[in-house]
Design a protein around this motif. Structure first.
Motif, PDB file in Angstrom:
ATOM      1  N   ASN A 165      43.464  23.241  46.701  1.00 10.95           N
ATOM      2  CA  ASN A 165      43.400  24.653  46.327  1.00 10.95           C
ATOM      3  C   ASN A 165      42.921  24.840  44.898  1.00 10.95           C
ATOM      4  N   SER A 180      39.188  24.293  44.976  1.00 12.73           N
ATOM      5  CA  SER A 180      38.605  25.428  45.689  1.00 12.73           C
ATOM      6  C   SER A 180      38.535  26.648  44.761  1.00 12.73           C
ATOM      7  N   ALA A 181      39.558  26.828  43.941  1.00 11.98           N
ATOM      8  CA  ALA A 181      39.571  27.933  42.975  1.00 11.98           C
ATOM      9  C   ALA A 181      38.450  27.779  41.955  1.00 11.98           C
ATOM     10  N   ASP A 236      43.522  31.308  45.318  1.00 17.47           N
ATOM     11  CA  ASP A 236      43.630  29.850  45.422  1.00 17.47           C
ATOM     12  C   ASP A 236      44.521  29.277  44.322  1.00 17.47           C
ATOM     13  N   THR A 242      39.110  35.341  45.177  1.00 17.84           N
ATOM     14  CA  THR A 242      39.423  34.078  45.854  1.00 17.84           C
ATOM     15  C   THR A 242      39.956  33.061  44.858  1.00 17.84           C
ATOM     16  N   ARG A 243      39.370  33.025  43.690  1.00 14.77           N
ATOM     17  CA  ARG A 243      39.838  32.113  42.635  1.00 14.77           C
ATOM     18  C   ARG A 243      41.317  32.337  42.360  1.00 14.77           C
ATOM     19  N   LYS A 301      48.000  29.786  45.332  1.00 12.85           N
ATOM     20  CA  LYS A 301      48.377  28.794  46.352  1.00 12.85           C
ATOM     21  C   LYS A 301      48.767  27.466  45.707  1.00 12.85           C
ATOM     22  N   ALA A 359      35.263  28.764  43.590  1.00 14.32           N
ATOM     23  CA  ALA A 359      35.187  30.225  43.715  1.00 14.32           C
ATOM     24  C   ALA A 359      34.814  30.863  42.380  1.00 14.32           C
ATOM     25  N   PHE A 382      40.861  21.806  54.769  1.00 13.01           N
ATOM     26  CA  PHE A 382      42.169  22.451  54.844  1.00 13.01           C
ATOM     27  C   PHE A 382      42.813  22.367  56.220  1.00 13.01           C
TER      28      PHE A 382
END
Length: 79
Positions: free
Chosen positions: A31, A34-35, A50, A46-47, A53, A38, A2
């Protein structure tokens, strides 16, 4: 991953600038995955952040954008 995407200047100074994708395209994908990571770790807060995002990138022509919208609509409560 990132750090080179955090702003236009960082992106312009990174090796990512040579790829045939915009910074926002890459942020959308990064993102999203990344989700998923998570979620695998059961970190729903966080999921969801992300996934939001992903939507914030407004990269509506990527499948990841549509999937993020769908997953956020599922109303999974953060832990």
């Amino acid at each position: 991953m990132f750090d080179p995407l955090k702003d236009e200047r960082s992106f312009a100074n990174s090796d990512f600038r040579f790829l045939p994708m915009s910074r926002f395209d890459m942020l959308c994908e990064a993102n999203f995955y990344s989700a998923l990571l998570a979620e695998l770790k059961k970190d729903m807060k966080t999921r969801n952040a992300d996934l939001q995002k992903v939507l914030d990138t407004k990269v509506v022509y990527f499948t990841e954008y549509d999937l993020a919208k769908f997953l956020l609509s599922q109303r999974i409560v953060p832990n």
